[in-house]
Scaffold this motif. Structure first.
Motif, PDB file in Angstrom:
ATOM      1  N   VAL A 129       0.854  -1.185   0.000  1.00 46.70           N
ATOM      2  CA  VAL A 129       0.000   0.000   0.000  1.00 46.70           C
ATOM      3  C   VAL A 129       0.887   1.230   0.000  1.00 46.70           C
ATOM      4  O   VAL A 129       2.053   1.177   0.393  1.00 46.70           O
ATOM      5  CB  VAL A 129      -0.951   0.021   1.219  1.00 46.70           C
ATOM      6  CG1 VAL A 129      -1.910  -1.145   1.183  1.00 46.70           C
ATOM      7  CG2 VAL A 129      -0.188   0.039   2.531  1.00 46.70           C
ATOM      8  N   GLU A 130       0.298   2.348  -0.448  1.00 44.87           N
ATOM      9  CA  GLU A 130       1.017   3.618  -0.433  1.00 44.87           C
ATOM     10  C   GLU A 130       0.085   4.695   0.089  1.00 44.87           C
ATOM     11  O   GLU A 130      -1.135   4.613  -0.084  1.00 44.87           O
ATOM     12  CB  GLU A 130       1.523   3.968  -1.830  1.00 44.87           C
ATOM     13  CG  GLU A 130       0.409   4.147  -2.836  1.00 44.87           C
ATOM     14  CD  GLU A 130       0.896   4.269  -4.268  1.00 44.87           C
ATOM     15  OE1 GLU A 130       1.983   3.748  -4.579  1.00 44.87           O
ATOM     16  OE2 GLU A 130       0.165   4.866  -5.072  1.00 44.87           O
ATOM     17  N   ARG A 155      -2.621  -0.946  -5.021  1.00 50.90           N
ATOM     18  CA  ARG A 155      -2.741  -1.159  -6.469  1.00 50.90           C
ATOM     19  C   ARG A 155      -2.893  -2.644  -6.812  1.00 50.90           C
ATOM     20  O   ARG A 155      -3.263  -2.993  -7.910  1.00 50.90           O
ATOM     21  CB  ARG A 155      -1.540  -0.564  -7.179  1.00 50.90           C
ATOM     22  CG  ARG A 155      -1.462   0.942  -6.987  1.00 50.90           C
ATOM     23  CD  ARG A 155      -0.568   1.578  -8.011  1.00 50.90           C
ATOM     24  NE  ARG A 155      -0.367   2.979  -7.741  1.00 50.90           N
ATOM     25  CZ  ARG A 155      -1.154   3.957  -8.178  1.00 50.90           C
ATOM     26  NH1 ARG A 155      -2.212   3.673  -8.894  1.00 50.90           N
ATOM     27  NH2 ARG A 155      -0.879   5.210  -7.894  1.00 50.90           N
ATOM     28  N   VAL A 165      -5.695   7.966   4.155  1.00 48.93           N
ATOM     29  CA  VAL A 165      -6.171   7.115   3.073  1.00 48.93           C
ATOM     30  C   VAL A 165      -4.959   6.509   2.374  1.00 48.93           C
ATOM     31  O   VAL A 165      -4.033   7.225   1.999  1.00 48.93           O
ATOM     32  CB  VAL A 165      -7.013   7.928   2.067  1.00 48.93           C
ATOM     33  CG1 VAL A 165      -7.491   7.051   0.923  1.00 48.93           C
ATOM     34  CG2 VAL A 165      -8.191   8.589   2.784  1.00 48.93           C
ATOM     35  N   ARG A 203      -3.597   3.682  -0.705  1.00 49.47           N
ATOM     36  CA  ARG A 203      -3.967   3.085  -1.988  1.00 49.47           C
ATOM     37  C   ARG A 203      -3.270   1.738  -2.119  1.00 49.47           C
ATOM     38  O   ARG A 203      -2.075   1.632  -1.902  1.00 49.47           O
ATOM     39  CB  ARG A 203      -3.519   4.004  -3.113  1.00 49.47           C
ATOM     40  CG  ARG A 203      -3.785   3.471  -4.503  1.00 49.47           C
ATOM     41  CD  ARG A 203      -3.238   4.406  -5.569  1.00 49.47           C
ATOM     42  NE  ARG A 203      -3.915   5.689  -5.529  1.00 49.47           N
ATOM     43  CZ  ARG A 203      -3.292   6.867  -5.359  1.00 49.47           C
ATOM     44  NH1 ARG A 203      -1.988   6.932  -5.222  1.00 49.47           N
ATOM     45  NH2 ARG A 203      -3.984   7.977  -5.340  1.00 49.47           N
ATOM     46  N   ILE A 239      -7.528  13.579  -3.803  1.00 49.50           N
ATOM     47  CA  ILE A 239      -6.730  12.663  -4.620  1.00 49.50           C
ATOM     48  C   ILE A 239      -6.890  13.021  -6.092  1.00 49.50           C
ATOM     49  O   ILE A 239      -5.915  13.060  -6.848  1.00 49.50           O
ATOM     50  CB  ILE A 239      -7.136  11.196  -4.339  1.00 49.50           C
ATOM     51  CG1 ILE A 239      -6.686  10.797  -2.931  1.00 49.50           C
ATOM     52  CG2 ILE A 239      -6.545  10.261  -5.389  1.00 49.50           C
ATOM     53  CD1 ILE A 239      -7.306   9.504  -2.430  1.00 49.50           C
ATOM     54  N   ARG A 248     -13.265   6.439  -9.452  1.00 51.48           N
ATOM     55  CA  ARG A 248     -12.918   7.545  -8.568  1.00 51.48           C
ATOM     56  C   ARG A 248     -13.604   8.840  -8.988  1.00 51.48           C
ATOM     57  O   ARG A 248     -14.000   9.644  -8.168  1.00 51.48           O
ATOM     58  CB  ARG A 248     -11.383   7.741  -8.524  1.00 51.48           C
ATOM     59  CG  ARG A 248     -10.992   8.596  -7.305  1.00 51.48           C
ATOM     60  CD  ARG A 248      -9.783   9.431  -7.523  1.00 51.48           C
ATOM     61  NE  ARG A 248      -9.792  10.203  -8.727  1.00 51.48           N
ATOM     62  CZ  ARG A 248     -10.495  11.348  -8.902  1.00 51.48           C
ATOM     63  NH1 ARG A 248     -11.240  11.822  -7.947  1.00 51.48           N
ATOM     64  NH2 ARG A 248     -10.445  11.984 -10.039  1.00 51.48           N
ATOM     65  N   ALA A 251      -2.032   7.914   0.182  1.00 49.42           N
ATOM     66  CA  ALA A 251      -2.713   8.638  -0.890  1.00 49.42           C
ATOM     67  C   ALA A 251      -3.211  10.010  -0.452  1.00 49.42           C
ATOM     68  O   ALA A 251      -3.140  10.966  -1.221  1.00 49.42           O
ATOM     69  CB  ALA A 251      -3.884   7.820  -1.420  1.00 49.42           C
ATOM     70  N   HIS A 252      -3.721  10.144   0.782  1.00 53.81           N
ATOM     71  CA  HIS A 252      -4.280  11.430   1.206  1.00 53.81           C
ATOM     72  C   HIS A 252      -4.534  11.417   2.708  1.00 53.81           C
ATOM     73  O   HIS A 252      -4.771  10.360   3.299  1.00 53.81           O
ATOM     74  CB  HIS A 252      -5.603  11.693   0.479  1.00 53.81           C
ATOM     75  CG  HIS A 252      -6.042  13.114   0.531  1.00 53.81           C
ATOM     76  ND1 HIS A 252      -5.523  14.075  -0.300  1.00 53.81           N
ATOM     77  CD2 HIS A 252      -6.926  13.745   1.323  1.00 53.81           C
ATOM     78  CE1 HIS A 252      -6.084  15.233  -0.029  1.00 53.81           C
ATOM     79  NE2 HIS A 252      -6.941  15.062   0.960  1.00 53.81           N
ATOM     80  N   TRP A 290     -17.557  -1.283  -6.060  1.00 53.91           N
ATOM     81  CA  TRP A 290     -16.483  -0.464  -6.611  1.00 53.91           C
ATOM     82  C   TRP A 290     -17.092   0.612  -7.503  1.00 53.91           C
ATOM     83  O   TRP A 290     -17.993   0.333  -8.288  1.00 53.91           O
ATOM     84  CB  TRP A 290     -15.521  -1.314  -7.432  1.00 53.91           C
ATOM     85  CG  TRP A 290     -14.923  -2.435  -6.659  1.00 53.91           C
ATOM     86  CD1 TRP A 290     -15.336  -3.740  -6.664  1.00 53.91           C
ATOM     87  CD2 TRP A 290     -13.836  -2.382  -5.750  1.00 53.91           C
ATOM     88  NE1 TRP A 290     -14.567  -4.491  -5.821  1.00 53.91           N
ATOM     89  CE2 TRP A 290     -13.629  -3.675  -5.240  1.00 53.91           C
ATOM     90  CE3 TRP A 290     -13.002  -1.363  -5.298  1.00 53.91           C
ATOM     91  CZ2 TRP A 290     -12.637  -3.983  -4.322  1.00 53.91           C
ATOM     92  CZ3 TRP A 290     -12.015  -1.672  -4.380  1.00 53.91           C
ATOM     93  CH2 TRP A 290     -11.837  -2.960  -3.911  1.00 53.91           C
ATOM     94  N   ASN A 297     -11.382  11.735  -1.612  1.00 58.30           N
ATOM     95  CA  ASN A 297     -11.502  11.391  -3.025  1.00 58.30           C
ATOM     96  C   ASN A 297     -11.269  12.617  -3.913  1.00 58.30           C
ATOM     97  O   ASN A 297     -10.543  12.552  -4.909  1.00 58.30           O
ATOM     98  CB  ASN A 297     -12.880  10.783  -3.300  1.00 58.30           C
ATOM     99  CG  ASN A 297     -13.021  10.271  -4.706  1.00 58.30           C
ATOM    100  OD1 ASN A 297     -12.250   9.419  -5.128  1.00 58.30           O
ATOM    101  ND2 ASN A 297     -13.991  10.791  -5.429  1.00 58.30           N
TER     102      ASN A 297
END
Length: 123
Positions: A47-48, A72, A68, A70, A112, A94, A50-51, A91, A109
């Motif tokens: 994970v990375e 991938r 938050v 992300r 991002i 975005r 994101a916000h 899902w 959201n």
């Protein structure tokens, strides 16, 4: 993004609360235990960041910091394992989030989408 029975089926992000551990550990453990999503690869998180949304919901209220991350890629899930907390998994693109949506999830959201890493609200 799981709709929650606690919020009358309003979509949210995967929740978790960290107190004595780092944020990615909470995400990895909660995702595996609650949703059967495996977010580790060769003993490292996949994970990375994101916000972050730093907010106060009302004057004099307790500040909250929503982080938050992300993923991938992942293995497994998602599955509904706690129906009192999550009604279903869905899902959305975005760019087209559902209505209604939990406010901090919308702010994250939008941030991002604009390429921002941090948003403040309610201060």
């Amino acid at each position: 993004m799981p709709p929650s029975s606690r919020t009358a089926a309003v979509p949210s992000a995967v929740p978790g609360e960290a107190s004595a551990v780092h944020g990615t550990a909470v995400l990895i453990v909660d995702s595996r235990g609650q949703y059967l999503l495996h977010l580790r690869d060769a003993h490292k998180p996949i994970v990375e960041f994101a916000h972050a949304v730093h907010l106060i919901r009302r004057p004099g209220g307790r500040p909250r910091l929503h982080m938050v991350f992300r993923a991938r890629r992942w293995q497994g899930g998602p599955r509904v394992r706690e129906p009192d907390k999550c009604l279903a998994w869905r899902w959305w693109p975005r760019e087209e989030p559902p209505e209604p949506i939990v406010p901090y999830a919308r702010v994250a959201n939008d941030g991002i989408g604009m390429g921002r890493l941090y948003t403040e609200r309610g201060w």
